[in-house]
Every structure is written in structure tokens, then in C-alpha cells.
Enzyme design. Structure first.
Site, PDB file in Angstrom:
ATOM      1  N   CYS A 107      -6.233   2.094   5.211  1.00  0.00           N
ATOM      2  CA  CYS A 107      -6.894   0.865   5.656  1.00  0.00           C
ATOM      3  C   CYS A 107      -6.426   0.523   7.070  1.00  0.00           C
ATOM      4  O   CYS A 107      -5.461   1.096   7.571  1.00  0.00           O
ATOM      5  CB  CYS A 107      -6.577  -0.274   4.688  1.00  0.00           C
ATOM      6  SG  CYS A 107      -4.899  -0.913   4.859  1.00  0.00           S
ATOM      7  N   CYS A 122      -2.651  -0.281   7.361  1.00  0.00           N
ATOM      8  CA  CYS A 122      -1.789   0.894   7.292  1.00  0.00           C
ATOM      9  C   CYS A 122      -1.895   1.729   8.569  1.00  0.00           C
ATOM     10  O   CYS A 122      -0.883   2.229   9.071  1.00  0.00           O
ATOM     11  CB  CYS A 122      -2.140   1.730   6.069  1.00  0.00           C
ATOM     12  SG  CYS A 122      -1.725   0.894   4.511  1.00  0.00           S
ATOM     13  N   GLU A 137       0.816   3.912   1.843  1.00  0.00           N
ATOM     14  CA  GLU A 137       1.258   4.336   3.172  1.00  0.00           C
ATOM     15  C   GLU A 137       2.391   3.453   3.685  1.00  0.00           C
ATOM     16  O   GLU A 137       3.376   3.957   4.238  1.00  0.00           O
ATOM     17  CB  GLU A 137       0.091   4.306   4.175  1.00  0.00           C
ATOM     18  CG  GLU A 137      -1.051   5.230   3.822  1.00  0.00           C
ATOM     19  CD  GLU A 137      -2.104   4.602   2.901  1.00  0.00           C
ATOM     20  OE1 GLU A 137      -3.200   5.172   2.803  1.00  0.00           O
ATOM     21  OE2 GLU A 137      -1.830   3.541   2.288  1.00  0.00           O
ATOM     22  N   HIS A 152       0.845  -1.200   0.000  1.00  0.00           N
ATOM     23  CA  HIS A 152       0.000   0.000   0.000  1.00  0.00           C
ATOM     24  C   HIS A 152       0.877   1.245   0.000  1.00  0.00           C
ATOM     25  O   HIS A 152       2.022   1.218   0.467  1.00  0.00           O
ATOM     26  CB  HIS A 152      -0.903   0.014   1.228  1.00  0.00           C
ATOM     27  CG  HIS A 152      -1.967  -1.039   1.199  1.00  0.00           C
ATOM     28  ND1 HIS A 152      -3.131  -0.929   1.927  1.00  0.00           N
ATOM     29  CD2 HIS A 152      -2.068  -2.213   0.530  1.00  0.00           C
ATOM     30  CE1 HIS A 152      -3.887  -1.988   1.717  1.00  0.00           C
ATOM     31  NE2 HIS A 152      -3.257  -2.789   0.868  1.00  0.00           N
TER      32      HIS A 152
END
Length: 158
Positions: free
Chosen positions: A83, A86, A55, A53
Site C-alpha cells: 500500500c 508501506c 511490510e 502491515h
């Protein structure tokens, strides 16, 4: 334009560039002392890694740039609502400030919302969709005690 908007715009620009490169619409920057120290985009499709992801990629880059997993004093700016994975990683890294441009409600019509995961994770383990159970190993010596015995006097977190 204030600093928060400037950093959010940079995360959004990263997300737009990622779209043009065949990726998903997510970008993130890590900021310390008013300067961007790391950037990341969602690379799930390119790497086939479900943890890639924006992040997390930005956190990894920030940790390398600072030479430490402790990112206290840093802030994360993301194009979309982070999410649960993260968010947990940011908390474990010591991030105290997160800003994002699009919410889970904004993402829902496009199949990009993680609201259902947040809701499931709020339930006790036995009520979650995933089968999660504590299974004591009974193996000695205790793994955590062994780890603690190898640590220096400086405090660390998981």
C-alpha cells in the site's frame, strides 16, 4: 527457482500461515546480501493497529536486527502489492528494490486493493478525500531548527 521466486514464496508462505492463524493474507520478508534478515505478517486484526502491515512489521524487525533505521542495500518481497503507507516507509528506510506476487488488480475482487488510495494521493492536497491543510503554528523557536541543533555532524533523514 531463482532468488526472487524463492523470497516471494517465503512471503507467500508467511501470508498463508497468517490466514490459518486468523490474520489477513499478507506476508513480507526483508533480504540483505542474499539472506532473509526479517519477516513480517499483517497483524491488523490481532493488534487492532491499522499500521500493522506485513511490510511495516518486516521493516521494524529488520531495523532491530541491523541496529539502524537505514535499510539501504535491503530488498522487500511481499505477497501482495504494498500500500502507499508501506511504499513510503520503504522509501524512507532506503529500500531500493520491492517485489510482490499479487497486484492491486488481483486484490480488487476481494476488497483488498489499495489502488483508490494511490489514485487519491496522486491528487493535490485540496482535491483529496481527506481534508489536508497547512496551518502554520507561529510558535518559536522553530521545532525543526531546534532538532537540527541537537544533531551531530552525521547526516540523517526524517
Amino acid at each position: 527457482m531463482n532468488a526472487n521466486q524463492r523470497f516471494l514464496h517465503e512471503a507467500i508462505d508467511l501470508a498463508r500461515d497468517n490466514l490459518r492463524n486468523g490474520g489477513r493474507p499478507f506476508g513480507a520478508v526483508v533480504v540483505k546480501d542474499g539472506a532473509v534478515i526479517a519477516r513480517g505478517v499483517n497483524e491488523i486484526l490481532a493488534t487492532r493497529d491499522p499500521t500493522s502491515h506485513a511490510e511495516l512489521n518486516a521493516l521494524r524487525a529488520a531495523s532491530r536486527a541491523l541496529g539502524t533505521p537505514n535499510l539501504a542495500g535491503c530488498a522487500v518481497y511481499a505477497s501482495g502489492q504494498p500500500c502507499p503507507m508501506c511504499m513510503a516507509a520503504m522509501r524512507m528506510a532506503g529500500i531500493a528494490q520491492v517485489r510482490y506476487a499479487w497486484s492491486n488488480d488481483d486484490a480488487e475482487p476481494y476488497g483488498l486493493s489499495t489502488a483508490a488510495i494511490y489514485a487519491d494521493l496522486a491528487k493535490p492536497f485540496m482535491e483529496q478525500v481527506m481534508d489536508i491543510r497547512h496551518e502554520p503554528s507561529g510558535i518559536e523557536p522553530d521545532l525543526y531548527a531546534a532538532w537540527k541543533g541537537l544533531q551531530s555532524d552525521s547526516p540523517t533523514q526524517p
